[in-house]
Design an enzyme around this catalytic site. Structure first.
Site, short mmCIF file in Angstrom:
data_model
loop_
_atom_site.label_atom_id
_atom_site.label_comp_id
_atom_site.label_asym_id
_atom_site.label_seq_id
_atom_site.Cartn_x
_atom_site.Cartn_y
_atom_site.Cartn_z
N HIS A 1 -2.64 7.81 -6.77
CA HIS A 1 -1.72 8.27 -5.73
C HIS A 1 -2.26 9.44 -4.94
O HIS A 1 -1.97 9.58 -3.75
CB HIS A 1 -0.34 8.53 -6.32
CG HIS A 1 0.36 7.25 -6.63
ND1 HIS A 1 0.35 6.68 -7.87
CD2 HIS A 1 1.03 6.38 -5.82
CE1 HIS A 1 1.01 5.53 -7.83
NE2 HIS A 1 1.42 5.34 -6.61
N ARG B 1 7.83 6.41 -0.18
CA ARG B 1 7.75 6.74 -1.61
C ARG B 1 8.55 8.02 -1.85
O ARG B 1 8.04 9.12 -1.62
CB ARG B 1 6.30 6.96 -2.02
CG ARG B 1 5.40 5.72 -1.95
CD ARG B 1 3.97 6.10 -2.30
NE ARG B 1 3.13 4.97 -2.62
CZ ARG B 1 2.26 4.40 -1.77
NH1 ARG B 1 2.15 4.85 -0.53
NH2 ARG B 1 1.51 3.40 -2.17
N ARG C 1 12.16 3.50 -1.02
CA ARG C 1 11.92 3.04 -2.38
C ARG C 1 12.51 4.05 -3.36
O ARG C 1 12.26 5.25 -3.23
CB ARG C 1 10.41 2.89 -2.63
CG ARG C 1 10.17 2.38 -4.04
CD ARG C 1 8.72 2.11 -4.29
NE ARG C 1 7.97 3.34 -4.46
CZ ARG C 1 6.67 3.37 -4.70
NH1 ARG C 1 5.99 2.24 -4.75
NH2 ARG C 1 6.03 4.50 -4.87
N GLU D 1 5.28 -6.25 -8.19
CA GLU D 1 4.05 -5.53 -8.52
C GLU D 1 3.69 -5.63 -10.00
O GLU D 1 2.84 -4.90 -10.49
CB GLU D 1 4.11 -4.08 -8.04
CG GLU D 1 5.34 -3.32 -8.45
CD GLU D 1 5.37 -1.88 -7.91
OE1 GLU D 1 4.37 -1.42 -7.33
OE2 GLU D 1 6.40 -1.22 -8.08
N ASP E 1 -0.39 -1.84 -7.81
CA ASP E 1 0.00 -2.04 -9.21
C ASP E 1 -0.25 -3.47 -9.65
O ASP E 1 -0.67 -3.71 -10.77
CB ASP E 1 1.48 -1.68 -9.41
CG ASP E 1 1.64 -0.19 -9.60
OD1 ASP E 1 0.84 0.39 -10.36
OD2 ASP E 1 2.51 0.40 -8.96
N ARG F 1 -5.48 1.73 -12.85
CA ARG F 1 -5.92 1.99 -11.48
C ARG F 1 -6.53 3.37 -11.27
O ARG F 1 -7.11 3.63 -10.22
CB ARG F 1 -4.76 1.76 -10.50
CG ARG F 1 -3.63 2.74 -10.61
CD ARG F 1 -2.39 2.23 -9.88
NE ARG F 1 -2.19 2.81 -8.58
CZ ARG F 1 -1.07 2.70 -7.87
NH1 ARG F 1 -0.06 1.98 -8.32
NH2 ARG F 1 -0.96 3.26 -6.70
N CYS G 1 2.67 -4.34 0.82
CA CYS G 1 2.67 -2.90 1.11
C CYS G 1 1.64 -2.11 0.31
O CYS G 1 1.53 -0.90 0.46
CB CYS G 1 4.06 -2.30 0.93
SG CYS G 1 4.56 -2.16 -0.79
C1 PEP Z 1 1.77 -0.56 -5.01
O1 PEP Z 1 1.79 -0.51 -6.24
O2 PEP Z 1 1.02 -1.33 -4.35
C2 PEP Z 1 2.63 0.34 -4.22
C3 PEP Z 1 2.75 0.20 -2.92
O3 PEP Z 1 3.26 1.33 -4.88
P1 PEP Z 1 2.50 2.62 -5.46
O4 PEP Z 1 1.10 2.65 -4.89
O5 PEP Z 1 3.29 3.81 -5.03
O6 PEP Z 1 2.54 2.40 -6.93
MG MG Z 2 3.42 0.48 -7.20
#
Ligand code: PEP
Ligand code: MG
Length: 592
Positions: free
Chosen positions: A200, A307, A343, A442, A466, A476, A513
């Site tokens: 993130h 987010r 979200r 996800e 995810d 990740r 997304c």
């Molecule tokens: C994802 O998991 O692709 C997503 C958009 O949410 P985040 O990156 O905040 O986990």
């Molecule tokens: Mg995610």
């Protein structure tokens, strides 16, 4: 393959490309807040000296806090600056000061150790309290304790406010709250030893257009005082003390990129469609009113992913319903009537509040995260739901639920949304009674049961960041296995196609997304798999539109068929990269 190449005085390190762009400049070594606490015995005759050091550190810390407070008041407002008043109260607390002095005298140990022991005693006490307000004071105390330790040990604070010139930030690792606290105008680029492409902290760097390379393993170890650094966020390379010829070579890459960016800019107002006129729906991933504004200016349809944990991370707290409401209304106001997909809280994984999740989980990404945390903490969830619902009276607001892995989670979340609506009715507050509720797809479980989820959802949004990690069982943010984090994997492609098909059969709107939605290389393939709606960082929107105008539906069909025949992720990667480069360099050639 990761390897280090030594060329005279320059040293080249290979890592993971995380945010595109080239940056070159002096290095700023970002220190994490953890400071090693020195421990040694102090003779009785030296105890007064230790107390003096303690009182001096207190004064230094106070003036540090005063400066930060002024800075925050100027940049964010008086209300936000008020957070630091609590810090001052802790620093002036007589009981705490007397306890440390007493500890120095009784233990016969150095001041660092005594400060640590006394603050830890208070922290342990705070951590056991039920009361949220008092627990939050523990966060202030933890921050104060770190600052005191830093003043005592003479190390620099980790913020960037004091930087007098823009620099490349180098660190072992970065957390999302570190990135949230950065003054981005002073950061040329980011390079870290650890981290993955979709951690993130990196997503936030990409959103602000700051070039970044992560997973460089030994960078911090290899850097010395006064070194310069060049980072290539396209290829994932960092070069310590680049030679003249390297600077020249990268200068040329940079010039080419800028030329392309100018061409992209010239077309930024054109509609989002392919060469044969197939329309695309481009939304933005935006976390602040400024980003929303940028996205709307770039021609986005609205916000496809907000987010909300960003507010929690910025303030390092659980904001109240009213605080959240004010933030959401600011987002709505900056969208000029366009929809905002909010979200619900996705804390956990790599997004932790200080002192919030004390016992680190062995597998945080598979643990107490997102909807799981919210359903177990209905009070926190309801505060947020009421804030979102109240904001829905001011504009087009939608609710999106993260990390869904079972139908029961959606049903329970909808019950709580209903409860929040009833509470607001009793309070006489307005909200959109028909607010849309969607699911993020996800997890592999959500992919498998997306037909069932469709019955409970108004829309889907695919979180590929995810989905890739859970589908391929690759953390990740772990750079050791980053080479296995492959969005081009056939398992990902097949899953995406399945969700697109089910959504279409159920006439359910679906958006992609995750980060691949904003990676222009993926665009024709995603369209071929059945998507026409994408939510991406505002900084990528113009490039996506520019590329879309360079291919037709026929190209899409061909590239998708070819990709589906490939067994290896690397082959798919090469296929879509070559296609992008051929089409884009064709334009650069004809326009130069
Ligand atoms: C994802 O998991 O692709 C997503 C958009 O949410 P985040 O990156 O905040 O986990
Ligand atoms: Mg995610």
């Amino acid at each position: 393959m990761i390897q280090d190449v030594k060329d005279k005085s320059e040293l080249m390190l290979f890592g993971i490309p995380a945010s595109p762009g080239i940056a070159h400049g002096p290095v700023f070594r970002f220190l994490h807040d953890e400071v090693k606490v020195a421990t040694y015995e102090v003779s009785e005759s030296d105890q007064e000296e230790e107390i003096k050091r303690f009182l001096e550190a207190l004064e230094m810390t106070k003036s540090e806090i005063r400066e930060i407070r002024e800075d925050v008041a100027k940049n964010l407002g008086e209300k936000e600056a008020g957070i630091f008043d609590a810090h001052m109260l802790v620093l002036e607390d007589r009981a705490l000061i007397d306890d440390v002095k007493k500890e120095i005298k009784e233990s016969g140990e150095n001041v660092e150790k005594c400060v640590h022991r006394v603050t830890q005693k208070y922290l342990d006490f705070f951590d056991q309290l039920e009361d949220k307000y008092l627990r939050e004071r523990a966060v202030d105390l933890r921050d104060i304790s770190r600052r005191l330790q830093r003043c005592l040990s003479g190390t620099t604070a980790s913020g960037t406010a004091f930087l007098d010139e823009p620099k490349i930030m180098v660190s072992e690792d970065l957390t999302p709250s570190d990135t949230a606290a950065l003054d981005r105008s002073k950061i040329l680029g980011i390079a870290t030893d650890l981290g993955g492409q979709t951690s993130h902290a990196v997503i936030m760097a990409r959103a602000s257009g700051v070039p970044a390379v992560v997973g460089l393993r030994s960078l911090t170890e290899k850097l010395s005082q006064g070194d310069e650094l060049l980072i290539d966020g396209f290829e994932g390379v960092a070069i310590i003390n680049p030679s003249e010829s390297t600077l020249f070579r990268y200068g040329k890459v940079d010039v080419q990129r800028r030329k392309l960016l100018n061409l992209i800019d010239e077309e930024s107002n054109l509609p989002a469609q392919t060469a044969d006129g197939k329309s695309l729906h481009i939304w933005a991933n935006a976390d602040t009113p400024e980003e929303v504004q940028k996205a709307i200016n770039a021609g986005c349809l609205g916000v496809g992913l907000y987010r909300t944990e960003s507010l929690f991370l910025r303030t390092n707290s659980l904001p109240s319903e009213d605080e959240q409401y004010e933030e959401y209304v600011r987002m709505v106001a900056s969208s000029g009537g366009k929809p905002i997909t909010i979200r619900t809280l996705d804390l956990g994984g790599d997004k932790l509040l200080d002192g919030w999740n004390q016992e680190r989980e062995a597998n945080p990404f598979m643990g107490f995260r997102a909807i799981r945390y919210c359903l177990s903490n209905p009070k926190v969830f309801l505060d947020q739901l009421r804030a979102i619902l109240r904001a829905s009276a001011k504009g087009d607001v939608r609710i999106m639920l993260p990390m869904i892995s079972g139908i029961g989670e959606v049903v329970r979340a909808k019950e709580l949304i209903q409860q929040a609506k009833e509470e607001l009715k009793i309070r006489g507050e307005e909200f959109d009674p028909d607010i849309k509720v969607g699911c993020m797809i996800e997890t592999p479980a959500a992919v498998s049961i997306c037909d069932l989820l469709a019955e409970e959802s108004d829309f889907f949004s695919i979180g590929t960041n995810d989905l890739v990690q859970y589908l391929l069982a690759v953390d990740r943010v772990n750079n050791e296995i980053a080479f296995l984090y492959e969005p081009h994997h056939p398992a990902v492609i097949r899953s995406l196609k399945h969700v697109a098909q089910v959504a279409s059969e159920n006439k359910l709107p679906v958006t992609v997304c995750g980060e691949i939605a904003g990676d222009p290389h993926f665009l024709p393939l995603l369209i071929g798999l059945g998507f026409d709606s994408f939510s991406a960082s505002a900084s990528m929107v113009s490039e996506m539109k520019f590329f879309a105008r360079r291919f037709s539906s026929e190209d899409v069909e061909k590239i998708t068929m070819d990709a589906e025949k490939k067994y290896r992720p690397s082959e798919v990667k090469e296929l879509i990269k070559n296609f992008y480069e051929a089409r884009v360099s064709e334009v650069s050639r004809t326009k130069s």
